[in-house]
Structure formats: structure tokens, C-alpha cells
Design a protein around this motif. Structure first.
Motif, mmCIF file in Angstrom:
data_model
loop_
_atom_site.group_PDB
_atom_site.id
_atom_site.type_symbol
_atom_site.label_atom_id
_atom_site.label_comp_id
_atom_site.label_asym_id
_atom_site.label_seq_id
_atom_site.Cartn_x
_atom_site.Cartn_y
_atom_site.Cartn_z
ATOM 1 N N GLU A 146 2.898 1.533 -3.408
ATOM 2 C CA GLU A 146 2.054 1.938 -4.537
ATOM 3 C C GLU A 146 1.688 3.424 -4.408
ATOM 4 O OE1 GLU A 146 0.838 0.055 -7.131
ATOM 5 O OE2 GLU A 146 1.248 -2.014 -6.530
ATOM 6 N N LYS A 172 -3.976 0.719 -0.322
ATOM 7 C CA LYS A 172 -4.245 0.400 -1.717
ATOM 8 C C LYS A 172 -5.754 0.376 -1.825
ATOM 9 C CE LYS A 172 -2.462 -2.606 -4.905
ATOM 10 N NZ LYS A 172 -1.897 -3.846 -5.403
ATOM 11 N N GLY A 231 0.834 -1.215 0.000
ATOM 12 C CA GLY A 231 0.000 0.000 0.000
ATOM 13 C C GLY A 231 0.857 1.248 0.000
#
Ligand SMILES: [Zn+2]
Length: 409
Positions: free
Chosen positions: A84, A100, A81
Motif C-alpha cells: 500500500e 498501513k 503495509g
């Protein structure tokens, strides 16, 4: 005297002997591909096999890169998470909690579609803009940052004091299941606060999305409304000394792939802007990336370049495409071999055997090619040949000390 270093990272390059087609049986994609430039690097350098994280351990690209950058994952890994989110270009601090996220569809309390729509490039940025900056009701010190990424996905971070990532997410992971309620994973007040804030935020997001003209129109056209955001993989950045401080070098990473950019960003590498032809996929223009490496060498001591297409082909189990991607990298890197003022380092980040279509545990071939140092007897960049090299087999955390000592020599 010190010398600049370029690290060529071939994502998922390692493989096992193929079973088909029959003329390829028993050979790996690296053994089949025609790679005069990769072989020249092996011939000029010293070779070995690197365990990106640990012997016998299959690893993700994120943990592998962290370890190769000299940041042990057991201390610094903060979850997909976070990477990204950073990779999408959102700035977050160790106080924030990143997720995420998906635009999804909820009817009552049931998540009917975890992905509202994969074709969401037009609507996604508008709805992300609508939600960005939302203050969580009842938590006046907490707000959210939202950034659209790809397809139905977005990156979200809760920003404010007294937060913890020790909570569960809200994604049921399967369609037509009830929305999950976030729960604290420990007994701290911070985890309780964050879980409560996330549950309140979920309702507030749905309230804002439900009546937005985009969703009114989607319903009218019989499409799934994007009236929910699911939160998954909560993570906070670990306090991390940046590469400039840890090693005293200036480093850049050339990588369009979000997760690699995120890992690089988390340890303080600069991320030069790349032309859109560098896509991070199998269609990426590798020559454009090599041109970016040559540009970056004017400014940086260390330039790391990531080639993703080889891994994508491996995940599809497409050995022909893998061979083609390896040959494309080989052709693109030719200008780097003309530089006799640069050390070249070459490796994968894990094996991704076509037969398994997934990351695997094998060590991966490694080369350290210094224009003013001796070479070993290895003359080809393959799994079997590099295993005969002078460097033997070693763990990934040995790579950066080698590079840094050469830069500072
Ligand atoms: Zn990888």
C-alpha cells in the motif's frame, strides 16, 4: 522473432455456478456475459486453468500477482503495509519499516475511534504534511515519511539504520480499546529498537496533532479529533531482483489500484501515469486503460493491465454488476484484437464467487494467444471451456517464463 506481450488480468473473474436469478441458475458470470472479444482470444489461442498461487489455495490479489510475475510469495511477500505504501507513491528501501496507518482518536489511553473521520480528504494531506519528516525523540537517526492515501488512511515508513519489521503494531483493531504497545517479535536489538521507537513516535505524533488548529476546530465543532496515528502491518521490502534484471525485458503495469501498483513497483515494473478516469474501481474508464496499453507498447516489451471492477462487484455479491463489468472489459479490449503483432495473455488472479463474496480456491481460466502459433479447440473464455484446453492445469509461476521466452524468441 520475438514479439511483444500484453497481459489482460481480470481481477476476481472466476466464479461458481450462480443460484439466482432462476434463468441464470447453474451458469457462471463468464458464461452469462456476452463476451465476443474474450471468446475470440480463447478461440485464437491455447487455453488452460491456472492456479495463481497453488492448487486449492485461496489467495489475495497481492500474493497472486507476485506469483504470476514469477516471484514466489514465500520468498518475496512482504505484507500489505509495504505494498500500500509503495502503491501510494512513497519510495521505500529494504532498510525501512512501512505501516498501513489510520488517523484515529485517542482519549487518555483509549482508542475511542480507530477512524477519526472517513471524510478526511481535505484535512488528511495537511496533517500528513505536518508529520512527514518528524525525527523520533531519543532516536536522532530515525525519522518518518508520511503520505495521505484515502479516507482516514495514510502510509507511514520509519527510515533509518538498524530497524526490523519483526514487531507488533499499535492498532487495537476495535474501537474503545486501549492503544496497543508495540513489542519486539524476536530477541534482536533491531526489533527492540524499532518497537521502542514506534511507541515513542506514537506519543510524539499525538503531541503534534493534539494542538493543531484542525483538531482544535474539530473539537469545537463536536467532531472526533484526529489526534492519533495507528500503525498496523509492519513490513520491510525483501531484496528483490527487478524484472529488467531477472528477465532482461522492459515491463510496464497499467493499474490504478494501490495494492497492485505496490506489488508491481516492488518487483521493478514501470508504472506509467494514468488519466484520472482510470479509477481502479467499478466506475473506471476501461477504454482509457486500453489506450494506455497501446501507448506503452511503443516503449515496452511487456505490458500488464489490471481490471479491478469485476472483483469489486464479486465482493458485493452482485452477479448482475459482475456480468456488466465483464462485458465492459470485453468491449474496451477490442482494439487489442486488431494487433497481429502482439501476443495476448488473459487470466484472473483468483476466483471471487458472488455467492461467497470473497476470494476462493478455484483455478482460473487462462489463455495464451499468439498470432503466429496454433490454437486449441476451445472457443469461449469460461471456466468450463478453458478447462478443456491444451494447456491443462498449471501453477501461476509458469506464466512469466512462457511470456519471457516469447519476447526473446
Ligand atoms: Zn484480486
Amino acid at each position: 522473432m520475438g514479439m511483444k506481450v500484453v497481459y489482460l488480468l481480470l481481477d476476481g473473474v472466476g466464479d461458481c455456478p450462480l443460484q439466482e436469478p432462476s434463468e441464470w441458475k447453474g451458469r457462471t458470470p463468464l458464461e452469462i456475459a456476452k463476451t465476443p472479444n474474450l471468446d475470440a482470444i480463447a478461440a485464437r489461442g491455447v487455453c488452460g486453468m491456472v492456479d495463481p498461487v497453488a492448487p486449492g489455495k485461496a489467495c489475495g490479489s497481492d500474493t497472486a500477482h507476485l506469483n504470476l510475475f514469477g516471484y514466489p510469495p514465500e520468498q518475496y511477500y512482504v505484507g500489505r503495509g509495504c505494498y500500500e505504501t509503495l502503491g501510494a507513491g512513497m519510495r521505500i528501501t529494504p532498510q525501512d519499516v512501512a505501516f498501513k496507518s489510520n488517523f484515529a482518536t485517542i482519549e487518555g489511553t483509549t482508542v475511542t475511534k480507530r477512524r477519526a473521520d472517513r471524510s478526511f480528504e481535505h484535512e488528511g494531506p495537511i496533517l500528513a504534511g505536518l508529520l512527514d519528516g518528524t525525527v523520533i525523540p531519543g532516536f536522532p537517526d530515525l525519522s518518518i515519511k508520511v503520505m495521505y492515501t484515502t479516507e482516514h488512511r495514510c502510509a507511514v515508513a520509519i527510515v533509518g539504520p538498524g530497524l526490523s519489521d519483526k514487531i507488533t503494531g499499535t492498532d487495537p483493531l476495535v474501537d474503545d480499546r486501549p492503544l496497543c504497545v508495540s513489542e519486539p517479535l524476536d530477541s534482536t536489538a533491531e526489533a527492540r529498537k524499532t518497537a521502542d521507537a514506534l511507541n515513542t513516535l506514537t506519543k510524539e505524533v499525538t503531541r503534534k496533532l493534539e494542538t493543531h488548529p484542525i483538531n482544535v476546530e474539530r473539537r469545537a465543532r463536536g467532531k472526533n479529533p484526529a489526534n492519533l496515528v495507528l500503525f498496523r502491518g509492519p513490513g520491510s521490502l525483501a531484496p528483490t531482483p527487478p524484472v529488467a534484471e531477472k528477465y532482461g525485458i522492459k515491463g510496464a503495469v497499467i493499474a490504478p489500484t494501490a495494492i497492485i501498483r505496490g506489488v508491481a513497483e516492488s518487483v521493478g515494473f514501470d508504472l506509467p501515469k494514468l488519466p484520472k478516469e482510470a479509477t481502479g474501481g467499478m466506475d473506471s474508464d476501461f477504454k482509457v486503460k486500453v489506450a494506455a496499453v497501446l501507448d506503452a507498447l511503443d516503449e515496452y516489451d511487456f505490458v500488464f493491465v489490471h481490471f479491478k471492477g469485476i472483483d469489486d462487484a464479486s465482493h458485493e455479491g452482485d452477479s448482475h454488476e459482475k456480468v456488466r463489468q465483464i462485458e465492459r472489459v470485453d468491449a474496451a479490449i477490442a482494439p487489442l484484437l486488431e494487433r497481429n503483432d502482439v501476443v495476448l495473455v488473459l487470466s484472473g488472479d483468483h476466483s471471487t464467487p458472488c455467492i461467497k463474496k470473497d476470494h476462493s480456491f478455484e483455478s482460473v481460466p487462462f489463455v495464451y494467444c499468439d498470432p503466429v502459433a496454433s490454437a486449441d479447440a476451445v472457443t469461449a473464455y469460461t471456466e468450463k471451456e478453458c478447462a478443456k484446453g491444451d494447456m491443462g492445469r498449471f501453477p501461476g509461476d509458469r506464466v512469466m517464463p512462457l511470456i519471457v521466452s516469447r519476447i526473446k524468441q
